[in-house]
Design a protein around this motif. Structure first.
Motif, PDB file in Angstrom:
ATOM      1  N   LEU A 100      59.227  31.025 -20.287  1.00 46.18           N
ATOM      2  CA  LEU A 100      59.260  29.988 -21.306  1.00 46.18           C
ATOM      3  C   LEU A 100      60.786  30.036 -21.875  1.00 46.18           C
ATOM      4  CD1 LEU A 100      57.527  27.611 -23.275  1.00 46.18           C
ATOM      5  CD2 LEU A 100      58.307  29.329 -24.718  1.00 46.18           C
ATOM      6  N   LEU A 101      61.214  31.069 -22.370  1.00 48.72           N
ATOM      7  CA  LEU A 101      62.487  31.253 -23.142  1.00 48.72           C
ATOM      8  C   LEU A 101      63.583  31.113 -22.039  1.00 48.72           C
ATOM      9  CD1 LEU A 101      61.410  34.313 -25.084  1.00 48.72           C
ATOM     10  CD2 LEU A 101      61.951  32.026 -25.999  1.00 48.72           C
ATOM     11  N   GLU A 102      63.373  31.720 -20.689  1.00 52.84           N
ATOM     12  CA  GLU A 102      64.562  31.398 -19.707  1.00 52.84           C
ATOM     13  C   GLU A 102      64.537  30.017 -19.225  1.00 52.84           C
ATOM     14  OE1 GLU A 102      63.264  34.064 -16.854  1.00 52.84           O
ATOM     15  OE2 GLU A 102      64.823  35.781 -17.614  1.00 52.84           O
ATOM     16  N   GLU A 103      63.653  29.325 -19.114  1.00 64.93           N
ATOM     17  CA  GLU A 103      63.365  27.941 -18.938  1.00 64.93           C
ATOM     18  C   GLU A 103      64.284  27.046 -19.843  1.00 64.93           C
ATOM     19  OE1 GLU A 103      60.197  26.127 -16.676  1.00 64.93           O
ATOM     20  OE2 GLU A 103      59.708  27.959 -15.957  1.00 64.93           O
ATOM     21  N   ALA A 104      63.661  27.453 -21.104  1.00 61.60           N
ATOM     22  CA  ALA A 104      64.157  26.671 -22.430  1.00 61.60           C
ATOM     23  C   ALA A 104      65.578  26.723 -22.317  1.00 61.60           C
ATOM     24  CB  ALA A 104      63.540  27.429 -23.538  1.00 61.60           C
ATOM     25  N   ARG A 105      66.098  27.963 -22.182  1.00 58.32           N
ATOM     26  CA  ARG A 105      67.712  28.206 -22.334  1.00 58.32           C
ATOM     27  C   ARG A 105      68.312  27.400 -21.437  1.00 58.32           C
ATOM     28  NH1 ARG A 105      72.325  28.490 -22.405  1.00 58.32           N
ATOM     29  NH2 ARG A 105      73.690  30.373 -23.364  1.00 58.32           N
ATOM     30  N   LEU A 106      67.814  27.338 -20.163  1.00 52.93           N
ATOM     31  CA  LEU A 106      68.517  26.327 -18.969  1.00 52.93           C
ATOM     32  C   LEU A 106      68.639  24.929 -19.416  1.00 52.93           C
ATOM     33  CD1 LEU A 106      66.684  27.520 -15.852  1.00 52.93           C
ATOM     34  CD2 LEU A 106      69.231  28.056 -16.663  1.00 52.93           C
ATOM     35  N   LEU A 107      68.021  24.597 -20.427  1.00 55.42           N
ATOM     36  CA  LEU A 107      68.248  23.038 -21.128  1.00 55.42           C
ATOM     37  C   LEU A 107      69.233  22.783 -22.032  1.00 55.42           C
ATOM     38  CD1 LEU A 107      64.551  22.361 -21.458  1.00 55.42           C
ATOM     39  CD2 LEU A 107      65.730  21.685 -19.677  1.00 55.42           C
ATOM     40  N   GLY A 108      70.269  23.842 -22.440  1.00 52.94           N
ATOM     41  CA  GLY A 108      71.066  23.516 -23.147  1.00 52.94           C
ATOM     42  C   GLY A 108      72.094  24.782 -23.195  1.00 52.94           C
ATOM     43  N   ASP A 109      72.956  24.950 -24.034  1.00 47.52           N
ATOM     44  CA  ASP A 109      74.059  25.914 -24.225  1.00 47.52           C
ATOM     45  C   ASP A 109      73.716  27.110 -25.226  1.00 47.52           C
ATOM     46  OD1 ASP A 109      75.947  24.249 -22.534  1.00 47.52           O
ATOM     47  OD2 ASP A 109      76.183  22.964 -24.528  1.00 47.52           O
ATOM     48  N   ALA A 110      72.820  26.944 -25.958  1.00 52.95           N
ATOM     49  CA  ALA A 110      72.363  27.925 -26.880  1.00 52.95           C
ATOM     50  C   ALA A 110      70.872  27.722 -27.071  1.00 52.95           C
ATOM     51  CB  ALA A 110      73.238  27.829 -28.246  1.00 52.95           C
ATOM     52  N   LEU A 111      70.052  28.886 -27.079  1.00 51.98           N
ATOM     53  CA  LEU A 111      68.667  29.048 -27.570  1.00 51.98           C
ATOM     54  C   LEU A 111      68.437  29.601 -28.723  1.00 51.98           C
ATOM     55  CD1 LEU A 111      65.794  28.136 -26.730  1.00 51.98           C
ATOM     56  CD2 LEU A 111      65.636  30.497 -25.327  1.00 51.98           C
ATOM     57  N   ILE A 112      67.832  28.867 -29.818  1.00 55.46           N
ATOM     58  CA  ILE A 112      67.405  29.467 -30.902  1.00 55.46           C
ATOM     59  C   ILE A 112      65.962  29.514 -31.036  1.00 55.46           C
ATOM     60  CG2 ILE A 112      67.433  29.191 -33.460  1.00 55.46           C
ATOM     61  CD1 ILE A 112      70.078  27.226 -33.072  1.00 55.46           C
ATOM     62  N   VAL A 113      65.385  30.823 -31.356  1.00 58.71           N
ATOM     63  CA  VAL A 113      63.969  31.149 -31.383  1.00 58.71           C
ATOM     64  C   VAL A 113      63.572  30.845 -32.785  1.00 58.71           C
ATOM     65  CG1 VAL A 113      61.945  32.386 -30.687  1.00 58.71           C
ATOM     66  CG2 VAL A 113      64.022  31.956 -29.064  1.00 58.71           C
ATOM     67  N   GLY A 114      62.452  30.089 -33.205  1.00 57.67           N
ATOM     68  CA  GLY A 114      61.888  30.423 -34.469  1.00 57.67           C
ATOM     69  C   GLY A 114      60.714  31.140 -34.363  1.00 57.67           C
ATOM     70  N   LEU A 115      60.792  32.209 -35.299  1.00 60.49           N
ATOM     71  CA  LEU A 115      59.532  33.182 -35.173  1.00 60.49           C
ATOM     72  C   LEU A 115      58.755  33.226 -36.306  1.00 60.49           C
ATOM     73  CD1 LEU A 115      58.722  35.819 -33.594  1.00 60.49           C
ATOM     74  CD2 LEU A 115      60.132  37.057 -35.119  1.00 60.49           C
ATOM     75  N   ASN A 116      57.424  33.140 -35.894  1.00 65.72           N
ATOM     76  CA  ASN A 116      56.455  32.924 -37.228  1.00 65.72           C
ATOM     77  C   ASN A 116      56.557  34.530 -37.831  1.00 65.72           C
ATOM     78  OD1 ASN A 116      55.234  31.220 -35.096  1.00 65.72           O
ATOM     79  ND2 ASN A 116      54.131  30.673 -36.937  1.00 65.72           N
ATOM     80  N   SER A 117      56.481  34.266 -39.056  1.00 69.48           N
ATOM     81  CA  SER A 117      56.545  35.807 -39.825  1.00 69.48           C
ATOM     82  C   SER A 117      55.220  36.055 -40.204  1.00 69.48           C
ATOM     83  CB  SER A 117      56.834  35.327 -41.423  1.00 69.48           C
ATOM     84  OG  SER A 117      55.760  34.617 -41.834  1.00 69.48           O
ATOM     85  N   ASP A 118      55.130  37.330 -40.423  1.00 72.99           N
ATOM     86  CA  ASP A 118      53.787  38.222 -40.395  1.00 72.99           C
ATOM     87  C   ASP A 118      52.680  37.577 -41.107  1.00 72.99           C
ATOM     88  OD1 ASP A 118      55.077  40.274 -38.798  1.00 72.99           O
ATOM     89  OD2 ASP A 118      54.964  41.647 -40.429  1.00 72.99           O
ATOM     90  N   SER A 119      52.930  36.831 -42.202  1.00 68.65           N
ATOM     91  CA  SER A 119      51.857  36.157 -43.060  1.00 68.65           C
ATOM     92  C   SER A 119      51.658  34.945 -42.364  1.00 68.65           C
ATOM     93  CB  SER A 119      52.542  35.978 -44.055  1.00 68.65           C
ATOM     94  OG  SER A 119      53.663  35.116 -44.291  1.00 68.65           O
ATOM     95  N   SER A 120      52.648  34.148 -41.537  1.00 66.71           N
ATOM     96  CA  SER A 120      52.451  32.886 -40.940  1.00 66.71           C
ATOM     97  C   SER A 120      51.512  33.257 -39.782  1.00 66.71           C
ATOM     98  CB  SER A 120      53.564  32.533 -40.342  1.00 66.71           C
ATOM     99  OG  SER A 120      53.428  31.278 -39.712  1.00 66.71           O
ATOM    100  N   VAL A 121      51.495  34.249 -38.958  1.00 68.06           N
ATOM    101  CA  VAL A 121      50.861  34.693 -37.613  1.00 68.06           C
ATOM    102  C   VAL A 121      49.452  35.005 -38.400  1.00 68.06           C
ATOM    103  CG1 VAL A 121      50.390  36.346 -36.003  1.00 68.06           C
ATOM    104  CG2 VAL A 121      52.813  35.788 -36.446  1.00 68.06           C
ATOM    105  N   ARG A 122      49.316  35.901 -39.353  1.00 68.65           N
ATOM    106  CA  ARG A 122      47.928  36.197 -39.849  1.00 68.65           C
ATOM    107  C   ARG A 122      47.142  34.701 -40.143  1.00 68.65           C
ATOM    108  NH1 ARG A 122      50.176  40.527 -41.724  1.00 68.65           N
ATOM    109  NH2 ARG A 122      51.046  39.724 -43.554  1.00 68.65           N
ATOM    110  N   LEU A 123      47.663  33.836 -40.804  1.00 66.89           N
ATOM    111  CA  LEU A 123      47.168  32.451 -40.846  1.00 66.89           C
ATOM    112  C   LEU A 123      46.787  31.931 -39.725  1.00 66.89           C
ATOM    113  CD1 LEU A 123      49.548  30.636 -43.683  1.00 66.89           C
ATOM    114  CD2 LEU A 123      47.139  31.138 -43.839  1.00 66.89           C
ATOM    115  N   LEU A 124      47.343  31.896 -38.538  1.00 69.44           N
ATOM    116  CA  LEU A 124      47.218  30.989 -37.263  1.00 69.44           C
ATOM    117  C   LEU A 124      46.224  32.132 -36.457  1.00 69.44           C
ATOM    118  CD1 LEU A 124      50.753  30.049 -36.419  1.00 69.44           C
ATOM    119  CD2 LEU A 124      49.109  28.624 -37.009  1.00 69.44           C
TER     120      LEU A 124
END
Length: 153
Positions: A30-54
């Motif tokens: 997923l990350l490699e394919e996403a990067r091919l769609l542009g010049d820079a890939l930024i990844v938003g990462l769920n915090s520990d508390s956010s992961v626990r909620l999900l």
């Protein structure tokens, strides 16, 4: 913000997000394919508390700083930002990436930030999920003490 629209100099910024608790081939593809769609890939990462909620108690397995470090070390990832809210809407609204990417397991109407990105002239891309790869399945196999199908002894 390092990738603010004013500072892009024509570079196309791609954004995706997730928990990325135990990295597996599905995440990498997923990350490699996403990067091919542009010049820079930024990844938003769920915090520990956010992961626990999900995901519930017992998750994440890997703490947010370690997950961020591993993601940032990938050649296809240009930046990682940890978010503490239940969704990445605030980050997406500030960043307004040119391309917003999610895995194919998300219905278009479920993709957080879709309205903001498309409203700013960007596009939303769904990348097919790699069958047989998920953090939940890995954790289930660990708990059950089983090997994945096709694994050699």
């Amino acid at each position: 913000m390092r990738f603010d629209r004013k500072k892009r100099n024509g570079r196309r910024v791609v954004f995706t997000n997730g928990c990325f608790d135990l990295l597996h081939p599905g995440h990498i593809r997923l990350l490699e394919e996403a990067r091919l769609l542009g010049d820079a890939l930024i990844v938003g990462l769920n915090s520990d508390s956010s992961v626990r909620l999900l995901k519930g108690a017992g998750r994440p397995v890997v703490p947010e700083q370690e997950r961020a470090e591993v993601l940032a070390a990938l050649e296809c990832v240009d930046a990682v930002v940890i978010f503490f809210e239940p969704t990445p809407r605030e980050i997406i609204s500030k960043l307004l990436p040119d391309v917003l990417v999610k895995g194919g397991d998300w219905r278009p109407d479920q993709i957080i930030g879709r309205e903001e990105v498309e409203g700013a002239g960007g596009r939303v891309v769904s990348i097919p999920v790699v069958p047989g790869h998920s953090t939940t399945a890995i954790l289930d196999r660990i708990r059950q003490g089983t090997r994945p199908a096709g694994a050699k002894s």
